[in-house]
Design a protein around this motif. Structure first.
Motif, mmCIF file in Angstrom:
data_model
loop_
_atom_site.group_PDB
_atom_site.id
_atom_site.type_symbol
_atom_site.label_atom_id
_atom_site.label_comp_id
_atom_site.label_asym_id
_atom_site.label_seq_id
_atom_site.Cartn_x
_atom_site.Cartn_y
_atom_site.Cartn_z
ATOM 1 N N VAL A 279 0.845 -1.198 0.000
ATOM 2 C CA VAL A 279 0.000 0.000 0.000
ATOM 3 C C VAL A 279 0.879 1.246 0.000
ATOM 4 O O VAL A 279 0.632 2.196 -0.751
ATOM 5 N N LEU A 280 1.921 1.224 0.814
ATOM 6 C CA LEU A 280 2.827 2.373 0.885
ATOM 7 C C LEU A 280 3.507 2.625 -0.455
ATOM 8 O O LEU A 280 3.662 3.779 -0.864
ATOM 9 N N GLN A 281 3.876 1.572 -1.158
ATOM 10 C CA GLN A 281 4.491 1.744 -2.475
ATOM 11 C C GLN A 281 3.501 2.380 -3.449
ATOM 12 O O GLN A 281 3.880 3.242 -4.250
ATOM 13 N N SER A 282 2.251 1.974 -3.363
ATOM 14 C CA SER A 282 1.225 2.569 -4.229
ATOM 15 C C SER A 282 1.008 4.039 -3.890
ATOM 16 O O SER A 282 0.845 4.875 -4.791
ATOM 17 N N ILE A 283 1.016 4.363 -2.610
ATOM 18 C CA ILE A 283 0.853 5.759 -2.182
ATOM 19 C C ILE A 283 2.037 6.594 -2.659
ATOM 20 O O ILE A 283 1.864 7.735 -3.098
ATOM 21 N N ASN B 81 -11.484 6.364 -5.546
ATOM 22 C CA ASN B 81 -11.722 4.988 -5.076
ATOM 23 C C ASN B 81 -10.507 4.407 -4.385
ATOM 24 O O ASN B 81 -10.619 3.762 -3.344
ATOM 25 N N VAL B 82 -9.343 4.630 -4.968
ATOM 26 C CA VAL B 82 -8.124 4.056 -4.391
ATOM 27 C C VAL B 82 -7.747 4.775 -3.091
ATOM 28 O O VAL B 82 -7.246 4.147 -2.165
ATOM 29 N N LEU B 83 -8.023 6.065 -2.998
ATOM 30 C CA LEU B 83 -7.750 6.791 -1.744
ATOM 31 C C LEU B 83 -8.551 6.182 -0.603
ATOM 32 O O LEU B 83 -8.015 5.938 0.480
ATOM 33 N N SER B 84 -9.817 5.930 -0.842
ATOM 34 C CA SER B 84 -10.667 5.314 0.184
ATOM 35 C C SER B 84 -10.134 3.950 0.597
ATOM 36 O O SER B 84 -10.109 3.608 1.780
ATOM 37 N N GLN B 85 -9.694 3.173 -0.386
ATOM 38 C CA GLN B 85 -9.169 1.831 -0.095
ATOM 39 C C GLN B 85 -7.888 1.918 0.724
ATOM 40 O O GLN B 85 -7.698 1.154 1.674
ATOM 41 N N TRP B 86 -7.005 2.845 0.374
ATOM 42 C CA TRP B 86 -5.753 2.980 1.122
ATOM 43 C C TRP B 86 -6.004 3.363 2.573
ATOM 44 O O TRP B 86 -5.368 2.834 3.469
ATOM 45 N N ILE B 87 -6.936 4.277 2.789
ATOM 46 C CA ILE B 87 -7.255 4.693 4.156
ATOM 47 C C ILE B 87 -7.763 3.488 4.955
ATOM 48 O O ILE B 87 -7.345 3.261 6.090
#
Length: 92
Positions: free
Chosen positions: A53-57, A79-85
């Motif tokens: 997740v950190l790599q994606s962020i 959508n991906v921001l919500s998933q990361w949170i």
């Protein structure tokens, strides 16, 4: 004074949450995301599943700071921001 692990995770979530709720952000916020992610990636307390997740962020923050239309880019990533949170909450 460096931030503790818990503070770094909260800062990461705060910036992502603001991007998610406001659909806008700044290059400085993207750069801050990069610094926090780099710091967390080398921290022993980081759950292995969170590293992906950190790599994606990190990629998100790099793409964001280099985007000619940062706010449009952030909006496209809702959508991906919500998933990361959610992922950060479950792994930290």
């Amino acid at each position: 004074m460096p931030l503790k692990y818990e503070n770094q995770v909260e800062l990461l979530k705060d910036i992502l949450s603001e991007h998610q709720s406001d659909c806008c952000g700044t290059v400085a916020e993207c750069e801050q995301l990069e610094r926090v992610v780099k710091s967390l990636m080398v921290h022993a307390d980081v759950h292995q599943d969170l590293k992906g997740v950190l790599q994606s962020i990190y990629s998100y923050s790099q793409d964001g700071k280099n985007s000619p239309e940062l706010n449009s880019y952030i909006t496209s990533q809702q959508n991906v921001l919500s998933q990361w949170i959610s992922d950060i909450d479950s792994f930290s």
